[in-house]
Design a protein around this motif. Structure first.
Motif, PDB file in Angstrom:
ATOM      1  N   THR A  42      12.116   8.428  -9.044  1.00  9.41           N
ATOM      2  CA  THR A  42      11.152   9.302  -8.393  1.00  9.41           C
ATOM      3  C   THR A  42       9.932   8.503  -8.001  1.00  9.41           C
ATOM      4  O   THR A  42       9.635   7.464  -8.588  1.00  9.41           O
ATOM      5  N   ASN A  43       9.218   9.045  -7.015  1.00 12.06           N
ATOM      6  CA  ASN A  43       8.011   8.389  -6.562  1.00 12.06           C
ATOM      7  C   ASN A  43       6.920   8.548  -7.606  1.00 12.06           C
ATOM      8  O   ASN A  43       6.578   9.660  -7.985  1.00 12.06           O
ATOM      9  N   ALA A  44       6.398   7.421  -8.072  1.00  9.48           N
ATOM     10  CA  ALA A  44       5.363   7.502  -9.113  1.00  9.48           C
ATOM     11  C   ALA A  44       4.078   8.123  -8.602  1.00  9.48           C
ATOM     12  O   ALA A  44       3.193   8.429  -9.371  1.00  9.48           O
ATOM     13  N   ARG A  45       3.962   8.325  -7.280  1.00  9.39           N
ATOM     14  CA  ARG A  45       2.777   8.958  -6.728  1.00  9.39           C
ATOM     15  C   ARG A  45       2.992  10.451  -6.531  1.00  9.39           C
ATOM     16  O   ARG A  45       2.298  11.085  -5.755  1.00  9.39           O
ATOM     17  N   PRO A 298       6.614  -8.558  -1.691  1.00 12.13           N
ATOM     18  CA  PRO A 298       5.578  -7.900  -2.505  1.00 12.13           C
ATOM     19  C   PRO A 298       4.976  -6.711  -1.768  1.00 12.13           C
ATOM     20  O   PRO A 298       4.933  -6.670  -0.533  1.00 12.13           O
ATOM     21  N   THR A 299       4.493  -5.752  -2.526  1.00 11.10           N
ATOM     22  CA  THR A 299       3.825  -4.577  -1.973  1.00 11.10           C
ATOM     23  C   THR A 299       2.459  -4.414  -2.627  1.00 11.10           C
ATOM     24  O   THR A 299       2.226  -4.907  -3.738  1.00 11.10           O
ATOM     25  N   LEU A 300       1.568  -3.714  -1.962  1.00  8.40           N
ATOM     26  CA  LEU A 300       0.237  -3.496  -2.503  1.00  8.40           C
ATOM     27  C   LEU A 300       0.283  -2.683  -3.782  1.00  8.40           C
ATOM     28  O   LEU A 300      -0.484  -2.926  -4.715  1.00  8.40           O
ATOM     29  N   ALA A 301       1.185  -1.693  -3.827  1.00  4.40           N
ATOM     30  CA  ALA A 301       1.265  -0.832  -5.014  1.00  4.40           C
ATOM     31  C   ALA A 301       1.619  -1.642  -6.257  1.00  4.40           C
ATOM     32  O   ALA A 301       1.050  -1.437  -7.332  1.00  4.40           O
ATOM     33  N   ILE A 302       2.568  -2.570  -6.116  1.00  3.50           N
ATOM     34  CA  ILE A 302       2.984  -3.375  -7.261  1.00  3.50           C
ATOM     35  C   ILE A 302       1.923  -4.422  -7.599  1.00  3.50           C
ATOM     36  O   ILE A 302       1.599  -4.651  -8.772  1.00  3.50           O
ATOM     37  N   GLU A 303       1.341  -5.035  -6.582  1.00  3.54           N
ATOM     38  CA  GLU A 303       0.372  -6.106  -6.831  1.00  3.54           C
ATOM     39  C   GLU A 303      -0.896  -5.587  -7.487  1.00  3.54           C
ATOM     40  O   GLU A 303      -1.511  -6.284  -8.298  1.00  3.54           O
ATOM     41  N   LEU A 324      -4.950   1.661  -2.148  1.00  4.90           N
ATOM     42  CA  LEU A 324      -4.006   0.553  -2.303  1.00  4.90           C
ATOM     43  C   LEU A 324      -2.615   1.061  -2.646  1.00  4.90           C
ATOM     44  O   LEU A 324      -1.610   0.506  -2.204  1.00  4.90           O
ATOM     45  N   THR A 325      -2.565   2.105  -3.449  1.00  9.54           N
ATOM     46  CA  THR A 325      -1.280   2.690  -3.811  1.00  9.54           C
ATOM     47  C   THR A 325      -0.821   3.703  -2.775  1.00  9.54           C
ATOM     48  O   THR A 325       0.349   3.729  -2.387  1.00  9.54           O
ATOM     49  N   LEU A 326      -1.740   4.533  -2.302  1.00 10.45           N
ATOM     50  CA  LEU A 326      -1.372   5.610  -1.390  1.00 10.45           C
ATOM     51  C   LEU A 326      -0.908   5.080  -0.036  1.00 10.45           C
ATOM     52  O   LEU A 326      -0.002   5.654   0.581  1.00 10.45           O
ATOM     53  N   PRO A 430      -4.093  -6.779  11.961  1.00 10.73           N
ATOM     54  CA  PRO A 430      -4.017  -5.701  12.946  1.00 10.73           C
ATOM     55  C   PRO A 430      -2.937  -4.704  12.563  1.00 10.73           C
ATOM     56  O   PRO A 430      -1.859  -5.073  12.094  1.00 10.73           O
ATOM     57  N   VAL A 431      -3.236  -3.442  12.718  1.00 11.69           N
ATOM     58  CA  VAL A 431      -2.284  -2.363  12.412  1.00 11.69           C
ATOM     59  C   VAL A 431      -2.281  -1.402  13.595  1.00 11.69           C
ATOM     60  O   VAL A 431      -3.317  -0.801  13.900  1.00 11.69           O
ATOM     61  N   ASP A 432      -1.130  -1.261  14.233  1.00 14.11           N
ATOM     62  CA  ASP A 432      -1.039  -0.388  15.406  1.00 14.11           C
ATOM     63  C   ASP A 432      -0.972   1.063  15.017  1.00 14.11           C
ATOM     64  O   ASP A 432      -1.608   1.924  15.609  1.00 14.11           O
ATOM     65  N   HIS A 433      -0.149   1.372  13.985  1.00 14.17           N
ATOM     66  CA  HIS A 433       0.019   2.765  13.585  1.00 14.17           C
ATOM     67  C   HIS A 433       0.521   2.814  12.164  1.00 14.17           C
ATOM     68  O   HIS A 433       0.950   1.803  11.603  1.00 14.17           O
ATOM     69  N   TYR A 434       0.457   4.008  11.578  1.00 13.42           N
ATOM     70  CA  TYR A 434       0.968   4.235  10.236  1.00 13.42           C
ATOM     71  C   TYR A 434       2.288   4.970  10.342  1.00 13.42           C
ATOM     72  O   TYR A 434       2.439   5.909  11.108  1.00 13.42           O
ATOM     73  N   ASP A 435       3.187   4.527   9.513  1.00 11.46           N
ATOM     74  CA  ASP A 435       4.505   5.152   9.485  1.00 11.46           C
ATOM     75  C   ASP A 435       4.495   6.247   8.448  1.00 11.46           C
ATOM     76  O   ASP A 435       5.045   6.126   7.354  1.00 11.46           O
ATOM     77  N   ASN A 436       3.828   7.378   8.755  1.00  7.27           N
ATOM     78  CA  ASN A 436       3.709   8.487   7.807  1.00  7.27           C
ATOM     79  C   ASN A 436       4.923   9.364   7.869  1.00  7.27           C
ATOM     80  O   ASN A 436       5.056  10.285   7.105  1.00  7.27           O
TER      81      ASN A 436
END
Length: 436
Positions: A42-45, A298-303, A324-326, A430-436
């Motif tokens: 499950t998602n810990a968030r 690596p991911t920000l949530a883990i780091e 950082l996690t969200l 640079p970030v073009d968009h968020y993959d929500n």
């Protein structure tokens, strides 16, 4: 002391206000008593929260105890008082009640405003006692409760909260003496003034403990998930990689041996089939290696979890951004991997070189770009990070190179430019968009 013995009164006003508050609503996902414990899959968030701590419940259980203000309010209409007298008393009651409920329900979300609100209700209680007399001295029960809730927040601690409760008790004693409160009523209210404040301190500390337990469980779940991913990546690479490499080698070897045989149509067909086998096995091996590298990315949530544990072990306090996690996993994976590598290297530099006591990590969004900021309160740019000004540090150079591959940039400076203290590293991509 001018406290008279005599009749007892206002007994109902000594009831203890005990709101059901949760402090910081950003952390109301504590699942104590909830059967839906986060598993490794499950998602810990997830949006788990402590039962009975919703917005409506908090406001209800905070406001219900204000019903005991009916007694002093009803006293405004007894006797021959003018409209201004009554209106002023009602205004004090309304402002006091609204401020009290607001700071009790949001002491964790708005700590600075809650402290200001505590000062406001203390002034209102003092004003009411001076102007309207002994009937309003039980207001200090609510002031004591608010002091216990607000001042027990992180950054102040139990001792400061106890000082606040004792100060509320001292104010109650002072104004009771000035109003010539009877001894029986004085003692009946004094006990709740002190005990309710102490109880609210314990309640706030229990809330903090619940939040810390929830964060610890989420941390364990995320680390376990990451460990499982790494184990799967190792097994996939070890078990299938060797077999596919052997298939590719055998196909090439068979093709070479067939090439030494006399030419024939059947030989050419077999050579073509062997070539197809070699190409497919090589492509499959490449795909598996790509998948494995993705699992190991690596991911920000883990780091940030790793950083929290490392800084804690080094005796440093971490102030991290929930973003950082969200936001982990909401934008390009390669860009996130670069920021995660930068976070790892920056935290390593803080631990090794800064001599700091506090580390602050923030993730900020601007139009078209995302920035990771890591700062500390250590010795500063010239001492804590001697390679930073010249750019010769291997870790900093590696970060800069990684960011360049994604079109990003690295900037260094003092965390406090006015005094030249601390060190701040900012990695921007640079970030073009968020993959929500």
């Amino acid at each position: 002391m001018a406290i008279r013995a005599g009749r007892t009164g206002h007994a109902s006003q000594s009831a203890a206000p005990g709101p059901d508050d949760t402090g910081d609503t950003g952390a109301t996902r504590a699942d104590q008593g909830d059967d839906r414990r986060p598993s490794l899959l499950t998602n810990a968030r997830g949006s788990l929260r402590t039962p009975g701590t919703g917005q409506a419940q908090r406001w209800f259980f905070s406001a219900i105890w204000l019903i005991y203000l009916i007694s002093p309010v009803s006293g405004l209409f007894s006797g021959h008082h003018g409209p201004l007298w009554i209106a002023a008393g009602l205004a004090i009651t309304i402002v006091f009640s609204a401020t009290y409920v607001t700071i009790i329900c949001n002491s964790g979300r708005w700590p600075r405003q809650a402290r200001r609100g505590l000062a406001v209700i203390a002034l209102l209680a003092a004003l009411a006692c001076v102007v309207y007399g002994e009937a309003w001295t039980p207001l200090w029960i609510y002031v004591s409760a608010a002091a216990g809730m607000v001042l027990a927040a992180p950054g102040y601690g139990r001792r400061m909260a106890m000082y606040g409760v004792l100060a509320a008790g001292a104010c109650y004693v002072l104004f009771s003496w000035l109003a010539h409160v009877e001894i029986a009523q004085f003692l009946a209210v004094l006990l709740p003034v002190v005990l309710v404040g102490v109880a609210m301190i314990g309640f706030r500390l229990q809330i903090q403990l619940t939040h810390e337990l929830t964060e610890a469980r989420e941390t364990v779940a995320k680390l376990a998930t990451n460990e499982e991913r790494l184990r799967l990546a190792r097994d996939m690479h070890d078990l299938t990689g060797q077999s596919l490499s052997m298939i590719t080698l055998k196909a090439e070897l068979a093709a070479k041996r067939l090439g030494k045989l006399p030419a024939s149509a059947e030989r050419d067909v077999v050579l073509a089939d062997l070539g197809d086998i070699g190409r497919v096995s090589r492509q499959t091996l490449h795909d598996i290696r790509e998948a494995v590298s993705g699992y190991r990315r690596p991911t920000l949530a883990i780091e940030v979890i790793t950083a929290r544990n490392a800084l804690d072990a080094a005796g440093m306090r971490l102030d991290d951004d929930p973003g950082l996690t969200l936001r982990s996993g909401t934008f390009d994976a390669d860009s996130e991997a670069v920021l995660a590598w930068c976070l790892r290297e920056a935290v390593t530099n803080v631990i090794r070189h800064s001599g700091a006591k506090n580390c602050r990590i923030r993730l900020t969004e601007r139009p078209g770009e995302l920035s990771l900021e890591v700062s500390d309160d250590g010795r500063g740019l010239s001492h804590a990070h001697p390679d930073a000004p010249t750019g010769k540090g291997a870790g900093l150079r590696g970060m800069s190179e990684r960011l360049s591959t994604e079109g990003g940039r690295l900037s260094l400076g003092a965390a406090d430019p006015a005094r030249g203290h601390g060190f701040k590293l900012t990695a921007t991509i640079p970030v073009d968009h968020y993959d929500n």
